[in-house]
Design a protein around this motif. Structure first.
Motif, PDB file in Angstrom:
ATOM      1  N   THR A  44      49.161  29.645  36.451  1.00  0.00           N
ATOM      2  CA  THR A  44      48.260  30.775  36.653  1.00  0.00           C
ATOM      3  C   THR A  44      47.271  30.857  35.501  1.00  0.00           C
ATOM      4  OG1 THR A  44      49.947  32.011  37.847  1.00  0.00           O
ATOM      5  CG2 THR A  44      48.156  33.282  36.901  1.00  0.00           C
ATOM      6  N   GLU A  45      46.019  31.110  35.854  1.00  0.00           N
ATOM      7  CA  GLU A  45      44.977  31.247  34.834  1.00  0.00           C
ATOM      8  C   GLU A  45      44.781  32.716  34.509  1.00  0.00           C
ATOM      9  OE1 GLU A  45      40.170  30.782  34.566  1.00  0.00           O
ATOM     10  OE2 GLU A  45      41.276  29.260  35.659  1.00  0.00           O
ATOM     11  N   VAL A  46      44.687  33.020  33.230  1.00  0.00           N
ATOM     12  CA  VAL A  46      44.420  34.374  32.774  1.00  0.00           C
ATOM     13  C   VAL A  46      42.922  34.493  32.545  1.00  0.00           C
ATOM     14  CG1 VAL A  46      44.819  36.087  30.977  1.00  0.00           C
ATOM     15  CG2 VAL A  46      46.669  34.576  31.680  1.00  0.00           C
ATOM     16  N   ARG A  47      42.296  35.427  33.251  1.00  0.00           N
ATOM     17  CA  ARG A  47      40.867  35.685  33.057  1.00  0.00           C
ATOM     18  C   ARG A  47      40.742  36.910  32.164  1.00  0.00           C
ATOM     19  NH1 ARG A  47      38.613  34.395  39.085  1.00  0.00           N
ATOM     20  NH2 ARG A  47      39.179  32.197  39.013  1.00  0.00           N
ATOM     21  N   LEU A  48      40.413  36.662  30.917  1.00  0.00           N
ATOM     22  CA  LEU A  48      40.376  37.704  29.901  1.00  0.00           C
ATOM     23  C   LEU A  48      38.984  38.305  29.817  1.00  0.00           C
ATOM     24  CD1 LEU A  48      41.888  39.172  27.661  1.00  0.00           C
ATOM     25  CD2 LEU A  48      41.287  37.322  26.130  1.00  0.00           C
ATOM     26  N   ARG A  49      38.927  39.617  30.063  1.00  0.00           N
ATOM     27  CA  ARG A  49      37.667  40.367  29.951  1.00  0.00           C
ATOM     28  C   ARG A  49      37.881  41.420  28.890  1.00  0.00           C
ATOM     29  NH1 ARG A  49      36.822  43.340  34.878  1.00  0.00           N
ATOM     30  NH2 ARG A  49      34.722  43.670  34.118  1.00  0.00           N
ATOM     31  N   ALA A  50      36.998  41.465  27.920  1.00  0.00           N
ATOM     32  CA  ALA A  50      37.107  42.473  26.869  1.00  0.00           C
ATOM     33  C   ALA A  50      35.735  43.072  26.619  1.00  0.00           C
ATOM     34  CB  ALA A  50      37.649  41.857  25.588  1.00  0.00           C
ATOM     35  N   ASP A  51      35.710  44.379  26.359  1.00  0.00           N
ATOM     36  CA  ASP A  51      34.471  45.055  26.033  1.00  0.00           C
ATOM     37  C   ASP A  51      33.915  44.467  24.741  1.00  0.00           C
ATOM     38  OD1 ASP A  51      32.980  47.753  26.852  1.00  0.00           O
ATOM     39  OD2 ASP A  51      32.968  47.560  24.663  1.00  0.00           O
ATOM     40  N   ALA A  52      32.598  44.481  24.607  1.00  0.00           N
ATOM     41  CA  ALA A  52      31.965  43.897  23.423  1.00  0.00           C
ATOM     42  C   ALA A  52      32.343  44.644  22.147  1.00  0.00           C
ATOM     43  CB  ALA A  52      30.445  43.894  23.589  1.00  0.00           C
ATOM     44  N   ASN A  53      32.751  45.897  22.259  1.00  0.00           N
ATOM     45  CA  ASN A  53      33.090  46.694  21.078  1.00  0.00           C
ATOM     46  C   ASN A  53      34.567  46.663  20.730  1.00  0.00           C
ATOM     47  OD1 ASN A  53      30.400  47.535  20.784  1.00  0.00           O
ATOM     48  ND2 ASN A  53      30.698  49.074  22.378  1.00  0.00           N
ATOM     49  N   VAL A  54      35.363  45.922  21.474  1.00  0.00           N
ATOM     50  CA  VAL A  54      36.791  45.821  21.190  1.00  0.00           C
ATOM     51  C   VAL A  54      36.982  44.936  19.957  1.00  0.00           C
ATOM     52  CG1 VAL A  54      38.990  44.929  22.056  1.00  0.00           C
ATOM     53  CG2 VAL A  54      37.472  46.167  23.571  1.00  0.00           C
ATOM     54  N   MET A 102      45.809  37.627  24.000  1.00  0.00           N
ATOM     55  CA  MET A 102      46.007  36.184  24.166  1.00  0.00           C
ATOM     56  C   MET A 102      47.430  35.792  23.775  1.00  0.00           C
ATOM     57  SD  MET A 102      42.350  34.773  22.730  1.00  0.00           S
ATOM     58  CE  MET A 102      43.004  33.164  22.426  1.00  0.00           C
ATOM     59  N   GLY A 103      47.954  36.407  22.725  1.00  0.00           N
ATOM     60  CA  GLY A 103      49.325  36.126  22.301  1.00  0.00           C
ATOM     61  C   GLY A 103      50.339  36.548  23.348  1.00  0.00           C
ATOM     62  N   LEU A 104      50.115  37.697  23.986  1.00  0.00           N
ATOM     63  CA  LEU A 104      51.019  38.139  25.057  1.00  0.00           C
ATOM     64  C   LEU A 104      51.028  37.150  26.210  1.00  0.00           C
ATOM     65  CD1 LEU A 104      50.276  41.982  25.237  1.00  0.00           C
ATOM     66  CD2 LEU A 104      52.379  40.888  24.435  1.00  0.00           C
ATOM     67  N   ARG A 137      46.690  28.815  30.293  1.00  0.00           N
ATOM     68  CA  ARG A 137      45.304  28.632  30.753  1.00  0.00           C
ATOM     69  C   ARG A 137      44.608  29.983  30.665  1.00  0.00           C
ATOM     70  NH1 ARG A 137      45.090  25.755  36.352  1.00  0.00           N
ATOM     71  NH2 ARG A 137      42.908  25.921  35.788  1.00  0.00           N
ATOM     72  N   ILE A 138      43.704  30.106  29.706  1.00  0.00           N
ATOM     73  CA  ILE A 138      43.008  31.364  29.481  1.00  0.00           C
ATOM     74  C   ILE A 138      41.516  31.113  29.589  1.00  0.00           C
ATOM     75  CG2 ILE A 138      42.552  33.237  27.861  1.00  0.00           C
ATOM     76  CD1 ILE A 138      45.301  32.753  26.674  1.00  0.00           C
ATOM     77  N   GLU A 168      46.738  24.796  47.485  1.00  0.00           N
ATOM     78  CA  GLU A 168      46.197  26.145  47.465  1.00  0.00           C
ATOM     79  C   GLU A 168      45.373  26.351  46.203  1.00  0.00           C
ATOM     80  OE1 GLU A 168      49.670  28.865  45.605  1.00  0.00           O
ATOM     81  OE2 GLU A 168      50.057  28.087  47.603  1.00  0.00           O
ATOM     82  N   ALA A 169      44.458  27.249  46.294  1.00  0.00           N
ATOM     83  CA  ALA A 169      43.574  27.510  45.161  1.00  0.00           C
ATOM     84  C   ALA A 169      44.404  27.998  43.975  1.00  0.00           C
ATOM     85  CB  ALA A 169      42.549  28.560  45.543  1.00  0.00           C
ATOM     86  N   PRO A 170      44.015  27.640  42.758  1.00  0.00           N
ATOM     87  CA  PRO A 170      44.777  28.093  41.598  1.00  0.00           C
ATOM     88  C   PRO A 170      44.764  29.614  41.512  1.00  0.00           C
ATOM     89  CG  PRO A 170      42.731  27.042  40.918  1.00  0.00           C
ATOM     90  CD  PRO A 170      42.858  26.853  42.388  1.00  0.00           C
ATOM     91  N   THR A 171      45.896  30.158  41.191  1.00  0.00           N
ATOM     92  CA  THR A 171      46.005  31.603  41.098  1.00  0.00           C
ATOM     93  C   THR A 171      45.485  32.062  39.740  1.00  0.00           C
ATOM     94  OG1 THR A 171      48.263  31.421  40.270  1.00  0.00           O
ATOM     95  CG2 THR A 171      47.984  31.695  42.642  1.00  0.00           C
ATOM     96  N   SER A 172      45.061  33.295  39.715  1.00  0.00           N
ATOM     97  CA  SER A 172      44.572  33.850  38.456  1.00  0.00           C
ATOM     98  C   SER A 172      44.995  35.301  38.365  1.00  0.00           C
ATOM     99  CB  SER A 172      43.050  33.726  38.360  1.00  0.00           C
ATOM    100  OG  SER A 172      42.447  34.524  39.357  1.00  0.00           O
TER     101      SER A 172
END
Length: 141
Positions: free
Chosen positions: A100-110, A119-121, A129-130, A59-63
């Motif tokens: 499971t892969e974590v797809r991290l999206r952050a605003d440019a101003n964060v 990332m630590g959490l 896998r991030i 199965e496809a890797p979960t994210s």
């Protein structure tokens, strides 16, 4: 012996053009050799391999999507959660699928510190896998 100039005729000049006939002959011989030997190089022994049903396709890797907006609010799969609930959701995802892969999206101003905390959490939950989601340059929202 007389003093004067002797007339000299210009002798034949060396030919500086390459002789194409031997070159074409050699190339044609090489082509014939390759035409004859190429089928022999493919497979010397013909084998009729048995047919078998392989294992089921993986199965496809979960994210899981981890998003931090401009205000610093953390979202897990588009659901706003408190920091302790984020850690619990990440732990549950790690227990279901450890890869499971974590797809991290952050605003440019964060601030970078908030991104590192997220990332630590994920790392504490057992998700290693991030992937960082970004937009290509030149795209506008």
């Amino acid at each position: 012996m007389s003093f004067g100039r002797l007339e000299r005729t210009v002798g034949p000049q060396p030919m500086s053009d390459i002789n194409m006939t031997p070159l074409v002959d050699v190339m044609l011989v090489l082509v014939v050799i390759f035409i004859i030997t190429a089928p022999l190089l493919v497979s010397a022994v013909k084998v009729d391999l048995p047919k078998a049903a392989g294992a089921a396709a993986l199965e496809a890797p979960t994210s899981i999507a981890l998003t931090i907006d401009r205000a610093g609010q953390v979202f897990v799969d588009d659901k706003a959660l408190a920091p302790d609930a984020v850690a619990a959701a990440l732990r549950q995802a790690a227990e279901r699928h450890p890869d499971t892969e974590v797809r991290l999206r952050a605003d440019a101003n964060v601030p970078y510190g908030r991104v590192v905390e997220a990332m630590g959490l994920a790392h504490q939950a057992g998700l290693h896998r991030i992937g960082f989601v970004a937009e290509p340059p030149g795209t506008r929202r």
